[in-house]
Design a protein around this motif. Structure first.
Motif, PDB file in Angstrom:
ATOM      1  N   VAL A 157      14.502  34.781  -5.757  1.00  0.00           N
ATOM      2  CA  VAL A 157      15.827  34.099  -5.970  1.00  0.00           C
ATOM      3  C   VAL A 157      16.136  33.237  -5.039  1.00  0.00           C
ATOM      4  O   VAL A 157      15.554  33.021  -3.952  1.00  0.00           O
ATOM      5  N   ARG A 159      18.657  29.667  -4.014  1.00  0.00           N
ATOM      6  CA  ARG A 159      20.125  29.244  -4.227  1.00  0.00           C
ATOM      7  C   ARG A 159      19.989  27.647  -3.907  1.00  0.00           C
ATOM      8  O   ARG A 159      19.560  27.414  -2.582  1.00  0.00           O
ATOM      9  N   ALA A 188      22.142  29.438  -8.683  1.00  0.00           N
ATOM     10  CA  ALA A 188      21.318  30.328  -8.084  1.00  0.00           C
ATOM     11  C   ALA A 188      20.164  30.539  -9.191  1.00  0.00           C
ATOM     12  O   ALA A 188      20.733  30.609 -10.399  1.00  0.00           O
ATOM     13  N   VAL A 190      16.525  32.786 -10.642  1.00  0.00           N
ATOM     14  CA  VAL A 190      15.769  33.899 -10.579  1.00  0.00           C
ATOM     15  C   VAL A 190      14.238  33.492 -11.169  1.00  0.00           C
ATOM     16  O   VAL A 190      14.408  32.802 -12.089  1.00  0.00           O
ATOM     17  N   ASP A 205      26.201  33.977  -9.088  1.00  0.00           N
ATOM     18  CA  ASP A 205      26.235  34.264  -7.817  1.00  0.00           C
ATOM     19  C   ASP A 205      26.125  35.678  -7.275  1.00  0.00           C
ATOM     20  O   ASP A 205      25.314  36.349  -6.664  1.00  0.00           O
ATOM     21  N   GLU A 207      24.983  38.065  -9.528  1.00  0.00           N
ATOM     22  CA  GLU A 207      23.756  38.808  -9.795  1.00  0.00           C
ATOM     23  C   GLU A 207      22.548  38.413  -8.975  1.00  0.00           C
ATOM     24  O   GLU A 207      21.606  38.879  -8.558  1.00  0.00           O
ATOM     25  N   ALA A 208      22.567  37.191  -8.376  1.00  0.00           N
ATOM     26  CA  ALA A 208      21.671  36.854  -7.410  1.00  0.00           C
ATOM     27  C   ALA A 208      21.720  37.529  -6.012  1.00  0.00           C
ATOM     28  O   ALA A 208      20.763  37.919  -5.688  1.00  0.00           O
ATOM     29  N   GLN A 209      23.046  37.841  -5.792  1.00  0.00           N
ATOM     30  CA  GLN A 209      23.352  38.710  -4.496  1.00  0.00           C
ATOM     31  C   GLN A 209      22.671  40.275  -4.809  1.00  0.00           C
ATOM     32  O   GLN A 209      21.969  40.729  -4.024  1.00  0.00           O
ATOM     33  N   GLU A 212      18.762  40.293  -4.547  1.00  0.00           N
ATOM     34  CA  GLU A 212      18.420  40.005  -3.112  1.00  0.00           C
ATOM     35  C   GLU A 212      18.688  41.612  -2.581  1.00  0.00           C
ATOM     36  O   GLU A 212      17.768  42.089  -1.771  1.00  0.00           O
TER      37      GLU A 212
END
Lengths: 256, 285
Positions: A157, A159, A188, A190, A205, A207-209, A212
């Motif tokens: 991932v 950012r 962000a 993937v 954001d 989904e990125a979190q 992670e």
């Protein structure tokens, strides 16, 4: 002179900038002076590392051009000598180096370098099983509290303060990158692998979190928390995202 | 002592598709260990496919057996894991150093041929062989400089390492030629000093001849002088696995395979010829 002292001396000559003054270490004679003989190795050292960086960061090379890339590579190799036995890892600090030493006119170049690096790491990531859609059936109201999603080793991932994908695409397609419109909003990304093919895509954001959190071993409820800002829609959005991870071969296994 | 695998080629990225899809006919392939240690994806799939169809040799470039820095334990662990998984027919690295201050040069620098260095290398080879649980082949490197401190010739040093550490040797015929030209020694004298029973593999490669200096580039065809030296090596060492190294300007696979075929044909010719008087092994002298 001990073996240790000899190697320290040679290292300074071959890798550092120390001039070859003390030639008591080397045999004189033949067509080449000791300086010239040392320089054969010094040149090989530099060219080998430069060529690895050129092949690892073709996009950065395309943006900078040969001359500026040469300058960057020289500064980088000096600042970050290789600490890994494999040349595959030589470029691991280049994105950070570019972020700390921004290139005039392309301060976003570190993000492009990070994308390239993530893609190359995904390409060689260890093989992994891939969870099927049926594995999601293991997640029931009874098991949801403790369910975890193990991501495949290829998933990364990223950012970035801008969206470098248009530049990446232009260079990959052999188009002039200067004409590509850099996305102005924070993005962000993937990066993941399906079979031998590496992909990258923008994600929200949240989904990125969530990715992670899943990567770090969080349970399903904790992963869902990443979507809390969506209120009543949080759970459906979380499950939609998780289903897409499974579909895109980002999940190795579902544990309940 | 070591298996005779025939005549092989290096497994290089330019030919991955061919090895995945076509299974080219070649006696064995040699893979660079570090390119596969702890890694997966397409490279590892290619290695798996290649080893299904033929023997594999693993050839390392980062061991740094002559470095004074402690052996890299993380490296040894991953190497051992790869060897255990791949079960290669041969495992090799170089008699060189290239690591200091915790940094890797990724180059193969020559060591001084001193008693101190000999003891150092022998100790480390023994420790590496203990970790791997098998015999290692050590390869002679090309060199462009010599140390005043050297007390032994390169060939005597190499032979003595093999004898004391009980390891094998990967004799790079091109490297012998390159170093002989650069330092003015006789290449056949070098080969004559190498114990017959220690040589587990031969390497052949192209080089760049600058007249006053010969550079080991691993580019282009093997030159006539190296083919001649190879004939001499075959007569001396007999049926030994032989590999063509071609790492720069890598050609299409058929070109590489043709070079391996040439090595095979020469070996067959030399083996059919009347045997020459053999030099004694080191142990017998």
């Amino acid at each position: 002179m001990s073996l240790q002292a000899q190697q320290a001396q040679l290292w300074d000559w071959l890798v550092g900038d120390a001039p070859v003054r003390d030639t008591a270490v080397l045999v004189k004679g033949g067509a080449l002076s000791p300086d010239e003989r040392v320089n054969v190795y010094a040149e090989m050292y530099w060219l080998r590392l430069r060529d690895v960086l050129r092949s690892e960061f073709e996009q950065v090379l395309a943006v900078l051009g040969d001359e500026d890339f040469e300058v960057l590579a020289a500064k980088y190799v000096k600042a970050q000598p290789s600490t890994h036995f494999s040349l595959n890892w030589l470029g691991q600090h280049l994105p950070t180096f570019l972020r700390a030493n921004p290139v005039e006119g392309a301060p976003w170049l570190w993000a492009l370098a990070e994308l390239e690096w993530a893609r190359s790491q995904a390409f060689i990531a260890e093989a992994s099983p891939v969870a099927t859609a049926e594995a999601l059936g293991l997640v029931t109201p009874e098991t949801a509290e403790t369910a975890r999603f193990t991501l495949t080793p290829s998933v990364r991932v990223l950012r970035h303060p801008v969206d470098v994908r248009p530049v990446f695409r232009a260079i990959a397609e052999g188009q002039p990158w200067r004409e590509a419109r850099l996305g102005a909003t924070p993005t962000a990304l993937v990066v993941f692998r399906q079979g031998f093919a590496v992909f990258h895509d923008a994600v929200s954001d949240a989904e990125a979190q969530a990715l992670e959190l899943a990567r770090d071993g969080a349970t399903l409820p904790a992963v869902c928390e990443a979507f809390a800002a969506f209120g009543d829609e949080a759970a459906p959005r979380a499950f939609q995202a998780i289903a897409s991870w499974v579909n895109e071969a980002m999940v190795a296994r579902v544990e309940v | 002592m070591f298996p005779a695998l025939g005549h092989g080629v290096g497994l290089r990225t330019q030919h991955y598709a061919a090895f995945l899809e076509q299974s080219p006919r070649v006696d064995f392939v040699e893979a660079i260990s570090e390119n596969f240690m702890g890694l997966g994806g397409r490279p590892r799939a290619v290695l798996e496919q290649a080893r299904r169809d033929r023997p594999v040799a693993l050839h390392g470039v980062s061991l740094g057996i002559g470095s004074v820095e402690p052996l890299d334990q993380a490296y040894l662990k991953q190497w051992k894991a790869l060897v255990d998984e791949v079960q290669p027919a041969l495992v090799s690295d170089h008699l060189c150093w290239g690591r200091a201050h915790g940094h890797y040069s990724h180059d193969l620098w020559p060591v001084p041929y001193t008693e101190e260095c000999l003891a150092h290398v022998v100790d480390r080879v023994a420790r590496v062989q203990d970790v791997l649980g098998r015999r290692l082949l050590l390869e002679n490197v090309s060199s462009y400089l010599e140390f005043r401190a050297s007390e032994l010739t390169e060939w005597d040093f190499l032979a003595e390492v093999a004898r004391r550490a009980d390891c094998g040797l990967l004799l790079d015929v091109n490297n012998v030629y390159v170093s002989a030209r650069n330092h003015g020694f006789d290449a056949q004298t070098y080969l004559d000093a190498i114990p017959l029973d220690r040589v587990g593999q031969l390497h052949l490669a192209g080089h760049q001849d600058r007249g006053h200096l010969v550079i080991d580039t691993h580019e282009g065809h093997v030159c006539d002088a190296v083919w001649s030296l190879y004939r001499y090596a075959v007569r001396r060492f007999g049926d030994v696995s032989c590999l063509i190294e071609w790492d720069e300007g890598v050609p299409a696979l058929p070109v590489l395979l043709a070079e391996a075929q040439k090595a095979r044909a020469i070996a067959a010719e030399e083996r059919a010829a009347p045997p020459p008087a053999r030099a004694p092994t080191l142990e017998a002298r």
